[in-house]
Design a protein around this motif. Structure first.
Motif, PDB file in Angstrom:
ATOM      1  N   GLY A 139       0.690  -1.106   0.049  1.00 18.53           N
ATOM      2  CA  GLY A 139      -0.017  -0.038   0.074  1.00 18.53           C
ATOM      3  C   GLY A 139       0.905   1.240   0.039  1.00 18.53           C
ATOM      4  N   ARG A 140       2.010   1.142   0.693  1.00 16.26           N
ATOM      5  CA  ARG A 140       2.699   2.346   0.947  1.00 16.26           C
ATOM      6  C   ARG A 140       3.444   2.643  -0.554  1.00 16.26           C
ATOM      7  N   GLU A 141       3.966   1.475  -1.064  1.00 15.45           N
ATOM      8  CA  GLU A 141       4.538   1.751  -2.345  1.00 15.45           C
ATOM      9  C   GLU A 141       3.514   2.324  -3.606  1.00 15.45           C
ATOM     10  N   ASN A 142       2.369   1.696  -3.513  1.00 15.42           N
ATOM     11  CA  ASN A 142       1.304   2.313  -4.275  1.00 15.42           C
ATOM     12  C   ASN A 142       1.068   3.794  -4.009  1.00 15.42           C
ATOM     13  N   ILE A 143       1.097   4.208  -2.786  1.00 14.98           N
ATOM     14  CA  ILE A 143       0.742   5.568  -2.746  1.00 14.98           C
ATOM     15  C   ILE A 143       1.745   6.652  -3.454  1.00 14.98           C
ATOM     16  N   TYR A 144       2.952   6.107  -3.438  1.00  7.23           N
ATOM     17  CA  TYR A 144       4.186   6.883  -4.204  1.00  7.23           C
ATOM     18  C   TYR A 144       3.855   6.818  -5.633  1.00  7.23           C
ATOM     19  N   THR A 145       3.548   5.783  -6.297  1.00  6.56           N
ATOM     20  CA  THR A 145       3.008   5.798  -7.769  1.00  6.56           C
ATOM     21  C   THR A 145       1.986   6.374  -8.053  1.00  6.56           C
ATOM     22  N   ASN A 146       0.809   6.316  -7.295  1.00  2.31           N
ATOM     23  CA  ASN A 146      -0.491   6.746  -7.508  1.00  2.31           C
ATOM     24  C   ASN A 146      -0.566   8.119  -7.387  1.00  2.31           C
ATOM     25  N   ALA A 147       0.084   8.728  -6.206  1.00  2.00           N
ATOM     26  CA  ALA A 147       0.078  10.101  -6.046  1.00  2.00           C
ATOM     27  C   ALA A 147       0.967  10.797  -7.059  1.00  2.00           C
ATOM     28  N   GLY A 164       0.466  14.092 -10.299  1.00  2.00           N
ATOM     29  CA  GLY A 164       1.189  15.275 -10.315  1.00  2.00           C
ATOM     30  C   GLY A 164       2.254  15.705  -9.308  1.00  2.00           C
ATOM     31  N   LEU A 165       1.992  14.767  -8.176  1.00  2.00           N
ATOM     32  CA  LEU A 165       2.781  15.548  -6.932  1.00  2.00           C
ATOM     33  C   LEU A 165       4.377  14.653  -6.939  1.00  2.00           C
ATOM     34  N   SER A 166       5.331  15.768  -6.625  1.00  2.00           N
ATOM     35  CA  SER A 166       6.562  15.352  -6.520  1.00  2.00           C
ATOM     36  C   SER A 166       6.829  14.350  -5.337  1.00  2.00           C
ATOM     37  N   ARG A 167       8.186  13.692  -5.262  1.00  2.00           N
ATOM     38  CA  ARG A 167       8.343  12.555  -4.305  1.00  2.00           C
ATOM     39  C   ARG A 167       8.286  13.496  -2.925  1.00  2.00           C
ATOM     40  N   LYS A 168       8.810  14.890  -3.102  1.00  2.00           N
ATOM     41  CA  LYS A 168       8.714  15.489  -1.547  1.00  2.00           C
ATOM     42  C   LYS A 168       7.431  15.882  -1.314  1.00  2.00           C
ATOM     43  N   GLU A 169       6.580  16.094  -2.027  1.00  2.00           N
ATOM     44  CA  GLU A 169       5.132  16.328  -1.750  1.00  2.00           C
ATOM     45  C   GLU A 169       4.647  15.346  -1.142  1.00  2.00           C
ATOM     46  N   ILE A 170       4.859  14.057  -1.952  1.00  2.00           N
ATOM     47  CA  ILE A 170       4.180  12.761  -1.382  1.00  2.00           C
ATOM     48  C   ILE A 170       4.970  12.747   0.098  1.00  2.00           C
ATOM     49  N   GLU A 171       5.893  12.637   0.001  1.00  2.00           N
ATOM     50  CA  GLU A 171       6.318  12.338   1.416  1.00  2.00           C
ATOM     51  C   GLU A 171       5.761  13.423   2.660  1.00  2.00           C
ATOM     52  N   GLY A 172       5.550  14.268   2.160  1.00  2.00           N
ATOM     53  CA  GLY A 172       4.913  15.375   3.273  1.00  2.00           C
ATOM     54  C   GLY A 172       3.363  15.098   3.529  1.00  2.00           C
ATOM     55  N   LYS A 173       2.704  14.311   2.478  1.00  2.00           N
ATOM     56  CA  LYS A 173       1.206  14.077   2.878  1.00  2.00           C
ATOM     57  C   LYS A 173       1.182  12.386   3.072  1.00  2.00           C
ATOM     58  N   LEU A 174       2.408  11.617   3.151  1.00  2.00           N
ATOM     59  CA  LEU A 174       2.199  10.253   3.570  1.00  2.00           C
ATOM     60  C   LEU A 174       1.677   9.849   4.751  1.00  2.00           C
TER      61      LEU A 174
END
Length: 429
Positions: free
Chosen positions: A107-115, A119-129
């Motif tokens: 689920g965690r890995e899919n959050i990164y790919t789906n987000a 259009g979110l950057s990796r930094k933005e995704i980590e901030g919302k994880l």
């Protein structure tokens, strides 16, 4: 595009090919054993529409009217055949949830790919994880492969990703029933916060209560075209009235067809058994009486003069009772009644209650109960018909003669619609 308009739809058409005799195998395709003829089905036809910044708009209509197709055109899942769609702002679409999920990823890995798809950057995704995981309520399951998730867990994770990307435009297609009641409330609260923060929301749903509660404008689609648009209460009432009429038309067609079949069966039975009796048959549990006067038929007649088993609320109807006198009586009392779906009598009347004296009647005839306006609310009911003598001795009493349905636009609760008005007296302060 005007400054306040964030979605502009101009003369958009989208058609799909409907094949009449499509080749099913390679052999048929090569040998042209089928015609391969097709016709165009316009899912969206000449639609022009502007949606302003901060608006919450609902698209309503029956299945196949073009709602979801229009939403997919806005998100560029589909592209129009002609016309133009312009969108100004970051879109998050709750349409095909989890479309980018890989079943073997956690689920965690899919959050990164789906987000990232949103259009979110990796930094933005980590901030919302943390917020995404917390919102999904998956707990330790977040590090398990998605293929091990239940369908509810899968949808919650997909919804959580889509709802936490801070969209300027949120598109929602029939997914407001994700998860249990508490999770749904959390989803509505999140959507409400978007609305208060000025996001533009477009919803496709059959939940008209939600539409009326949260939307600023409603657009009614039918056959790919806009029929009406405007204030939610006005458009919803028009739409419900239209759907009620369509439902009644369908039920009337079914009723007429069943009556034709029944007549054919009755004729066949009479020929085979030499029966001439036309009196309907009921068990002793629901029919009793001396049969000195016999009910040979009864029916409900709608406002169009048709025998029916479905009545439109607010429209006139008539109950006709055909009888035959086998043994003359000094007095006759004809009656009728309505039972609800729990077999509780909710209304009953007879000629004596209405002070109609029947002492001499024709050997055969019809008694009519005429109602100028059906005040029953939507639901399933049963009709009883009866004739008794002056001492209320049953001559022929049929408790559940037939089932019928009422379709009403009145949204009151209970059994009956009551004519009324509200008067609010303002108090001086």
């Amino acid at each position: 595009m005007e400054e306040s308009v964030v979605i502009s739809i101009e003369n958009v058409n989208k058609a799909f090919k409907i094949y009449h005799d499509k080749p099913l195998t390679l052999k048929e395709k090569i040998l042209k054993l089928r015609s391969n003829d097709y016709s165009d089905f316009f899912a969206v036809k000449e639609v022009s529409l502007d949606i302003k910044k901060g608006e919450t708009v609902a698209l309503i209509g029956h299945n196949g009217c073009g709602k979801s197709t229009l939403l997919k055109l806005i998100t560029k899942i589909l592209y129009p055949d002609s016309g133009r769609i312009t969108v100004d702002g970051r879109i998050s679409s709750l349409i095909e949830l989890g479309a980018g999920f890989h079943p073997d990823f956690t689920g965690r890995e899919n959050i990164y790919t789906n987000a990232a798809i949103f259009g979110l950057s990796r930094k933005e995704i980590e901030g919302k994880l943390g917020d995404i995981i917390s919102f999904s309520e998956l707990g330790d399951f977040i590090d398990n492969p998605v293929r091990t998730y239940s369908s509810g867990m899968y949808m919650r994770l997909a919804f959580s990703v889509a709802i936490n990307v801070d969209p300027e435009i949120l598109l929602i297609d029939e997914i407001l029933s994700v998860g249990d009641e508490n999770f749904q409330k959390k989803c509505f609260d999140k959507i409400d916060s978007f609305k208060k923060n000025g996001a533009t929301i477009v919803i496709v749903t059959h939940d008209l209560g939600t539409v009326e509660k949260i939307c600023d404008r409603v657009i009614w689609l039918d056959k790919g075209q806009i029929i009406e648009q405007g204030q939610p209460d006005k458009i919803i009432n028009l739409y419900q009235q239209h759907m009620n009429e369509k439902f009644v038309e369908q039920r009337q067609t079914e009723f007429d067809s069943n009556e034709d079949i029944k007549k054919e069966q009755d004729i066949t039975k009479k020929i085979e058994t030499n029966e001439n009796e036309s009196v309907p048959q009921f068990s002793e549990d629901v029919r009793w009486g001396s049969k000195e006067v016999e009910i040979i038929d009864a029916r409900i007649i709608n406002h169009s003069g048709e025998a029916t088993n479905v009545i439109m609320g607010g429209k006139p109807f008539t109950i006709e009772i055909d009888y035959i006198v086998n043994s003359p009586q000094k007095k006759y009392i004809f009656g009728m009644g309505f039972y609800n779906s729990d077999n509780v009598l909710i209304y009953g009347n007879n000629t004596e209650i209405d002070k109609i004296k029947l002492e001499n009647i024709n050997p055969t005839g019809t008694v009519e109960f005429i109602n100028d306006k059906c005040n029953l609310l939507s639901g399933r009911y049963k009709l009883n018909v009866a004739v008794v003598d002056g001492s209320h001795r049953a001559l022929d009493f049929i408790k559940y003669y037939m089932d019928f349905t009422v379709v009403s636009s009145d949204r009151s609760v209970g059994v009956f619609s009551v004519d009324h008005k509200w008067l609010i007296n303002k108090t001086n302060t």
